[in-house]
Design a protein around this motif. Structure first.
Motif, mmCIF file in Angstrom:
data_model
loop_
_atom_site.group_PDB
_atom_site.id
_atom_site.type_symbol
_atom_site.label_atom_id
_atom_site.label_comp_id
_atom_site.label_asym_id
_atom_site.label_seq_id
_atom_site.Cartn_x
_atom_site.Cartn_y
_atom_site.Cartn_z
ATOM 1 N N THR A 12 0.866 -1.175 0.000
ATOM 2 C CA THR A 12 0.000 0.000 0.000
ATOM 3 C C THR A 12 0.898 1.219 0.000
ATOM 4 O O THR A 12 1.778 1.357 0.849
ATOM 5 C CB THR A 12 -0.917 -0.012 1.235
ATOM 6 O OG1 THR A 12 -1.658 -1.238 1.238
ATOM 7 C CG2 THR A 12 -1.875 1.159 1.222
ATOM 8 N N GLY A 27 -5.482 7.964 -4.516
ATOM 9 C CA GLY A 27 -5.885 6.564 -4.516
ATOM 10 C C GLY A 27 -4.773 5.548 -4.335
ATOM 11 O O GLY A 27 -5.040 4.357 -4.257
ATOM 12 N N CYS A 71 -3.131 4.745 -1.831
ATOM 13 C CA CYS A 71 -3.199 4.087 -0.524
ATOM 14 C C CYS A 71 -4.482 3.274 -0.322
ATOM 15 O O CYS A 71 -4.777 2.869 0.804
ATOM 16 C CB CYS A 71 -3.076 5.134 0.576
ATOM 17 S SG CYS A 71 -4.513 6.231 0.672
ATOM 18 N N THR A 72 -5.230 3.003 -1.374
ATOM 19 C CA THR A 72 -6.526 2.332 -1.238
ATOM 20 C C THR A 72 -6.373 0.916 -0.690
ATOM 21 O O THR A 72 -5.564 0.121 -1.181
ATOM 22 C CB THR A 72 -7.255 2.304 -2.589
ATOM 23 O OG1 THR A 72 -7.395 3.645 -3.065
ATOM 24 C CG2 THR A 72 -8.632 1.660 -2.467
ATOM 25 N N ARG A 81 -9.445 5.122 1.577
ATOM 26 C CA ARG A 81 -8.095 5.694 1.486
ATOM 27 C C ARG A 81 -7.449 5.558 2.859
ATOM 28 O O ARG A 81 -7.874 6.186 3.833
ATOM 29 C CB ARG A 81 -8.144 7.158 1.062
ATOM 30 C CG ARG A 81 -8.893 7.427 -0.228
ATOM 31 C CD ARG A 81 -8.286 6.711 -1.424
ATOM 32 N NE ARG A 81 -8.768 7.318 -2.657
ATOM 33 C CZ ARG A 81 -9.366 6.654 -3.624
ATOM 34 N NH1 ARG A 81 -9.549 5.356 -3.511
ATOM 35 N NH2 ARG A 81 -9.754 7.277 -4.716
ATOM 36 N N THR A 91 -5.443 -5.690 2.191
ATOM 37 C CA THR A 91 -4.461 -4.895 1.467
ATOM 38 C C THR A 91 -4.137 -5.584 0.145
ATOM 39 O O THR A 91 -4.597 -6.707 -0.113
ATOM 40 C CB THR A 91 -3.152 -4.748 2.276
ATOM 41 O OG1 THR A 91 -2.530 -6.038 2.366
ATOM 42 C CG2 THR A 91 -3.412 -4.184 3.661
ATOM 43 N N CYS A 113 1.135 3.310 -8.575
ATOM 44 C CA CYS A 113 -0.282 3.483 -8.226
ATOM 45 C C CYS A 113 -1.077 2.187 -8.299
ATOM 46 O O CYS A 113 -2.234 2.152 -7.885
ATOM 47 C CB CYS A 113 -0.925 4.502 -9.167
ATOM 48 S SG CYS A 113 -1.115 3.884 -10.871
ATOM 49 N N GLY A 151 -3.331 0.557 -5.485
ATOM 50 C CA GLY A 151 -4.583 1.283 -5.274
ATOM 51 C C GLY A 151 -5.563 1.073 -6.407
ATOM 52 O O GLY A 151 -6.774 0.935 -6.186
ATOM 53 N N SER A 161 -9.305 -0.650 -5.992
ATOM 54 C CA SER A 161 -10.539 0.008 -6.446
ATOM 55 C C SER A 161 -11.270 -0.852 -7.467
ATOM 56 O O SER A 161 -12.501 -0.941 -7.447
ATOM 57 C CB SER A 161 -10.229 1.391 -7.021
ATOM 58 O OG SER A 161 -9.830 2.262 -5.989
ATOM 59 N N ASN A 173 -8.384 7.686 -8.601
ATOM 60 C CA ASN A 173 -7.175 6.871 -8.656
ATOM 61 C C ASN A 173 -6.317 7.433 -9.784
ATOM 62 O O ASN A 173 -6.640 7.269 -10.956
ATOM 63 C CB ASN A 173 -7.494 5.400 -8.932
ATOM 64 C CG ASN A 173 -8.010 4.692 -7.714
ATOM 65 O OD1 ASN A 173 -9.200 4.755 -7.424
ATOM 66 N ND2 ASN A 173 -7.130 4.042 -6.994
#
Length: 152
Positions: free
Chosen positions: A33, A43, A45-46, A55, A71, A100, A103, A107, A130
């Motif tokens: 993460t 995003g 850290c989603t 988040r 996670t 990214c 995340g 999502s 995101n």
């Protein structure tokens, strides 16, 4: 603080006001993460809390006490949706720099857990917020469609 993390009961010593992101990364040692903006806009850290994407930079450890957190490290083992998304990401070579993508995947799993046949508009709405600096948005959308087709 006690919560379920990637399917296993977990207890950590941390201030309740600590962002979940830092608890996951610095206390637990799960570094998949990512920190992006720190204000819940990018995003990166989603994670999922009780199955819903959140988040983690703006979610505190106290917010997840007694709840279930998933996670990126646990998403492939979280069921058929997670497995389908991860497989589609690999198949379509979505990742460019990769920063990214944890995340993005979280999502996408959240979307497909609720909607197994998303339209482009559904995908765009679910993935809004995101950010991908490499602009792999077309590959992300294609991977979500591929994962959805494999869930049907």
């Amino acid at each position: 603080m006690k919560f379920t993390l990637n399917g296993a009961e977990h207890s950590i010593e941390a201030d309740g006001d600590m962002p979940l992101l830092w608890a996951l990364r610095d206390v637990v040692g799960l570094t998949g993460t990512k920190f992006g903006c720190g204000v819940a806009l990018c995003g990166a850290c989603t994670v999922h809390v009780d199955g819903a994407p959140v988040r983690s930079c703006q979610t505190t450890v106290a917010d997840v006490e007694g709840k279930s957190v998933t996670t990126i490290e646990g998403v492939a083992g979280s069921g058929e949706v997670g497995q389908a998304v991860v497989a589609a990401w690999r198949k379509l070579d979505v990742v460019q720099c990769g920063y990214c993508q944890s995340g993005q995947i979280m999502s996408a799993v959240g979307l497909l857990s609720e909607n197994r046949k998303p339209t482009d508009d559904d995908i765009d709405a679910a993935m809004d917020g995101n950010v991908c600096r490499c602009a792999t948005y077309q590959r992300i959308r294609a991977a979500i469609h591929d994962a959805a087709a494999n869930l049907a």
